[in-house]
Design an enzyme around this catalytic site. Structure first.
Site, PDB file in Angstrom:
ATOM      1  N   ARG A   1       0.821  -1.219   0.000  1.00  0.00           N
ATOM      2  CA  ARG A   1       0.000   0.000   0.000  1.00  0.00           C
ATOM      3  C   ARG A   1       0.854   1.270   0.000  1.00  0.00           C
ATOM      4  NH1 ARG A   1      -3.494   2.997   4.107  1.00  0.00           N
ATOM      5  NH2 ARG A   1      -5.409   3.572   3.034  1.00  0.00           N
TER       6      ARG A   1
ATOM      7  N   ILE B   1      -7.595   7.357  -0.869  1.00  0.00           N
ATOM      8  CA  ILE B   1      -7.390   5.911  -0.912  1.00  0.00           C
ATOM      9  C   ILE B   1      -8.177   5.355   0.269  1.00  0.00           C
ATOM     10  CG2 ILE B   1      -5.211   6.119   0.392  1.00  0.00           C
ATOM     11  CD1 ILE B   1      -4.189   3.616  -0.980  1.00  0.00           C
ATOM     12  N   SER B   2      -9.000   4.339   0.020  1.00  0.00           N
ATOM     13  CA  SER B   2      -9.878   3.801   1.061  1.00  0.00           C
ATOM     14  C   SER B   2      -9.089   3.120   2.176  1.00  0.00           C
ATOM     15  CB  SER B   2     -10.862   2.783   0.461  1.00  0.00           C
ATOM     16  OG  SER B   2     -11.725   3.402  -0.449  1.00  0.00           O
ATOM     17  N   LYS B   3      -9.707   3.065   3.356  1.00  0.00           N
ATOM     18  CA  LYS B   3      -9.121   2.337   4.484  1.00  0.00           C
ATOM     19  C   LYS B   3      -8.896   0.879   4.092  1.00  0.00           C
ATOM     20  CE  LYS B   3     -11.572   4.352   8.446  1.00  0.00           C
ATOM     21  NZ  LYS B   3     -12.466   3.912   9.519  1.00  0.00           N
ATOM     22  N   PRO B   4      -7.790   0.269   4.543  1.00  0.00           N
ATOM     23  CA  PRO B   4      -7.579  -1.158   4.266  1.00  0.00           C
ATOM     24  C   PRO B   4      -8.752  -2.029   4.711  1.00  0.00           C
ATOM     25  CG  PRO B   4      -5.562  -0.187   5.105  1.00  0.00           C
ATOM     26  CD  PRO B   4      -6.625   0.873   5.207  1.00  0.00           C
TER      27      PRO B   4
END
Length: 231
Positions: free
Chosen positions: A48, A74-77
């Site tokens: 990431r 960028i979305s949360k994992p």
């Protein structure tokens, strides 16, 4: 005695032990309820920190969304993992694995990279040219032959690749575009954020059956708004 070539200097910051940091992230995802071995392995594999700006590298493996420019994130994992796991829960995917996936909103390319390990083929559409190009640069070194990046209006989907075993969206509107439902295969599943009347977003799952569409509303989420057109 011959001199040994010295090893190249290790990168500074998170790159130094990114595998260990990523392993801790994956442990937390598993503890948080993500159980699919395929998803956990994909998130363990994709680096990431390569998808965020250098100033944010040390936050790359925290469970937080991060800015990627042009007012996008960028979305949360945990959200990426959750949505990918939901895709694998579709009837068609349970029977024969996840086939062709349409991603709406490529962003920096991170989720497309994760999907490449989960699905047979990924078509990813981005409406902002700057992000489409950023994703292309970010993904180039990975040489993912099963990922196709497209510049266009995601609200139209991508009819040429249809029907899709799954559709996943990284932006939420007040309704799911009809084009997405039309392009979903029978036995396929669509996972997208949707804004309720009060403005709160929830995760929406739509399964396409032989008898029509079946809709499930899940937990609250927070995504950027879904927009039409290109820019």
């Amino acid at each position: 005695m011959p001199m040994r070539a010295s090893a190249p200097a290790a990168p500074q910051g998170v790159g130094l032990d990114s595998a260990a940091v990523r392993a801790r992230m994956v442990q937390k995802l598993a503890a948080g309820g993500i159980s699919s071995p395929v998803v956990l392995q994909a998130m363990s594999t994709v680096e990431r920190h390569r998808f965020v700006d250098s100033a944010l590298v040390n936050q790359a493996y925290e469970d937080t969304s991060l800015p990627i420019g042009l007012a996008q994130t960028i979305s949360k994992p945990s959200v990426v993992g959750r949505m990918c796991e939901l895709l694998l829960g579709a009837d068609g995917a349970r029977a024969g694995g996840l086939g062709r996936v349409l991603e709406i909103g490529t962003g920096c390319g991170y989720q497309a990279a994760v999907l490449s390990h989960v699905a047979r083929e990924v078509y990813s559409v981005e409406r902002l040219r700057g992000l489409h190009e950023k994703a292309r640069d970010n993904l180039r070194h990975l040489r993912l032959a099963n990922v196709h990046l497209l510049f266009g209006d995601g609200m139209q989907g991508y009819a040429k690749g249809a029907p899709y075993a799954a559709i996943i969206a990284a932006a939420g509107g007040e309704a799911v575009p009809q084009a997405w439902c039309d392009q979903l295969a029978v036995g396929g599943r669509l996972v997208a954020p949707m804004a309720l009347a009060g403005g709160q977003q929830v995760l929406l799952v739509i399964d396409k059956t032989a008898h029509g569409l079946k809709q499930s509303v899940l937990e609250p989420v927070h995504f950027v708004p879904l927009k039409s057109g290109i820019a």
